[in-house]
Design a protein around this motif. Structure first.
Motif, short mmCIF file in Angstrom:
data_model
loop_
_atom_site.label_atom_id
_atom_site.label_comp_id
_atom_site.label_asym_id
_atom_site.label_seq_id
_atom_site.Cartn_x
_atom_site.Cartn_y
_atom_site.Cartn_z
N ARG A 89 42.39 40.12 39.22
CA ARG A 89 41.05 39.52 39.10
C ARG A 89 41.02 38.10 39.65
NH1 ARG A 89 38.07 42.83 35.69
NH2 ARG A 89 39.19 43.86 33.99
N GLY A 91 43.11 37.20 42.47
CA GLY A 91 43.72 37.16 43.79
C GLY A 91 45.17 36.74 43.74
N GLU A 517 37.00 45.58 40.69
CA GLU A 517 36.93 44.17 40.31
C GLU A 517 38.05 43.35 40.94
OE1 GLU A 517 36.64 43.80 36.10
OE2 GLU A 517 35.07 45.30 35.93
N VAL A 519 40.00 40.94 43.31
CA VAL A 519 39.76 39.83 44.22
C VAL A 519 40.89 39.85 45.25
CG1 VAL A 519 39.67 37.32 44.46
CG2 VAL A 519 38.62 38.44 42.47
#
Length: 554
Positions: A89, A91, A517, A519
């Protein structure tokens, strides 16, 4: 009341009243992170090779978390710990950060900042490893009042130099700071001892009218620079003459120094009269790196895999919690725990309102579960989704699904036994545990501490047993999807994917939902010219948005 009953129940009643009084003040929190510590390298998991009496004593007097999961790399684990969120979430689901990389933990409110909101003084001692290209990415800008330690993945154990090779050229810089200022005066002390000494100073000088959050993030037992990757004082190495292999022997000494550190921390807490209202937690950030380019000779036996894999050897972490505030202690818990759970759990223990936390965190508040041995709310864990390597892992109740691999299958085998060879048989010494610093101190605090015989029972419960026969082997590097029943097959020897296709489909759908979700990872641009330590008095230093000497201090 009959005198016999007074003798039995009055001390217990007084203890409960004492706990209630202590609990009126937020507890001090000491959170200790070992780096790359192997599952099999502590005594309470069944190993006789490395004596860890203080670690074992505290684990036996607390709650051994036998199903505690982390990420397979250092940076993602620390990101998950401090944000309470799954790294994908943020990255941050890929490999750990390297020196000169223009990447950092995204702007999030971190655990120390939440604890500051409820009155805590916050300290980080040791490793950061969450980015430092800009000053506002460093610990004292992210919620810690003070930081003494290093920014990168590792530094050397005596001179605190960190060397990285780019384009066949070595870049070496000093990496030890106190609140942003290079701590050149500290050279020569063994890193584990140095960080312990500073932790003891923090405890000794702390105003106990305020709660303390101290995160001691050790360098040990991570490898340092090539050429001298493993270091320990010679007197510590000499204690392990029964270990023939020199690498494993030095590693054992490094683990022993971590154990000494824990004993000294407990002594400092006792001397400061803080123990009655303190939580001590201990984890490893991932499994040992047994083999490979930078092996530390740690053992995850009998678990499969190692650091940088989604197998249990990489992500099932040594962990325990100790505190007089826990009612049900001296037990081995098999409840699922993920490193993200520490943020809401410790915040609740600190008296914080769970509603004040970011509603998007993935961590689950397990404080009541730990204190009263209540059923856990955690029944699944997203182990990771890495879109670059096309790998993913999920725990769902007893099941574990692995798709893809992060190292092209390089480390998906069994390695823990390799470093256990050529070792003279040693007896497990429960008396040494009982008489260790931690053993003596916990007996003063706990009204009904476990006996040496109960140590053996707890040890047996926390030691993994695996079949000698590997049925239905599965290697995700070949493109197979691997499914395991972890409670009955913790060593991941029996793939059940073809027998339970509905479970596979259900878990794949769950991964698809999580994937929505995700990233994407940033590229993590390397800026070797800008970050060259030569530009900053031969130190690894924040370098972006800097103007001349203003970069030297925060």
């Amino acid at each position: 009341m009959h005198p016999q009953f007074e003798e039995l129940f009055l001390p217990m009643l007084l203890l409960l009243l004492f706990r209630r009084t202590a609990a009126q003040q937020p507890p001090h929190i000491i959170f200790i992170i070992a780096d790359d510590l192997g599952w099999n390298d502590v005594g309470f998991h069944g190993s006789n090779q490395i004596s860890t009496p203080n670690i074992d004593a505290l684990a036996y007097n607390g709650i051994i978390m036998n199903s505690h999961y982390v990420q397979s790399y250092s940076t993602p684990t620390r990101a998950a710990l401090l944000t309470g969120k799954f790294p994908m979430r943020l990255g941050m689901q890929g490999p750990s950060l390297v020196a000169a990389e223009k990447k950092a933990l995204p702007d999030q409110k971190l655990l120390p900042a939440y604890l500051k909101d409820v009155g805590y003084e916050t300290y980080l001692i040791g490793k950061w490893h969450l980015g430092y290209s800009r000053w506002n990415e460093t610990p004292t800008f992210r919620g810690f009042d003070h930081h003494f330690g290093f920014y990168n993945s590792y530094t050397s154990y005596y001179d605190y130099l960190s060397t990285w090779t780019y384009n066949d050229h070595d870049y070496t810089g000093f990496d030890l700071r106190k609140d942003g200022i290079p701590a050149f005066e500290e050279g020569g002390k063994y890193a584990t001892d140095l960080f312990t000494e500073h932790s003891i100073n923090v405890i000794s000088n702390h105003d106990t009218a305020k709660p303390l959050f101290l995160m001691l993030s050790h360098l040990g037992v991570h490898t340092a620079n090539k050429g001298k990757p493993l270091e320990a004082p010679q007197e510590a190495i000499n204690k392990f003459r029964h270990v023939v292999d020199s690498g494993r022997r030095t590693y054992a000494a490094m683990v022993s120094k971590l154990d000494d550190s824990l004993g000294e921390i407990m002594e400092a807490l006792e001397k400061k009269d803080m123990l009655a209202n303190t939580i001590v937690a201990f984890i490893s950030d991932n499994g040992a790196a047994t083999v490979g380019d930078n092996p530390n000779y740690g053992s995850n036996f009998p678990l499969r895999g190692m650091k940088d894999t989604l197998f249990e050897g990489g992500i099932r972490s040594v962990a325990f919690i100790w505190s007089p505030l826990l009612v049900q202690t001296a037990r081995v818990s098999t409840d699922l725990v993920h490193v993200t759970d520490w943020l809401p759990t410790l915040f609740t223990a600190a008296g914080g309102d769970i509603g004040a936390l970011d509603p998007e965190i993935d961590g689950i508040d397990l404080w009541s579960t730990l204190v009263y041995e209540l059923p856990s709310a955690r029944n699944d864990i997203l182990l990771n989704i890495d879109e670059k390597t096309r790998s993913a892992g999920l725990r769902l109740y007893n099941w574990k699904l692995i798709v893809g691999t992060s190292q092209n299958g390089t480390y998906n085998d069994y390695y823990g036994h390799i470093v256990m060879e050529d070792v003279e048989e040693q007896q497990y010494n429960t008396s040494a545990i009982y008489e260790s610093s931690a053993g003596k101190i916990t007996r003063k605090i706990n009204y009904t501490p476990p006996t040496e015989g109960e140590y053996e029972i707890l040890r047996k419960q926390s030691t993994m047993k695996c079949s000698a026969v590997k049925k239905n082997p599965c290697d995700p590097a070949s493109g197979s999807v691997c499914l395991y029943d972890i409670p009955s097959d913790p060593c991941e020897e029996n793939d059940l994917a073809k027998f339970f296709p509905n479970v596979v489909r259900q878990m794949k759908r769950a991964l698809v939902d999580y994937r929505k979700e995700l990233v994407p990872q940033s590229e993590g641009e390397l800026d070797i010219e800008g970050a060259d330590p030569k530009l900053f008095k031969h130190t690894w230093n924040p370098w972006v948005d800097c103007i001349d000497a203003t970069c030297q201090i925060a």
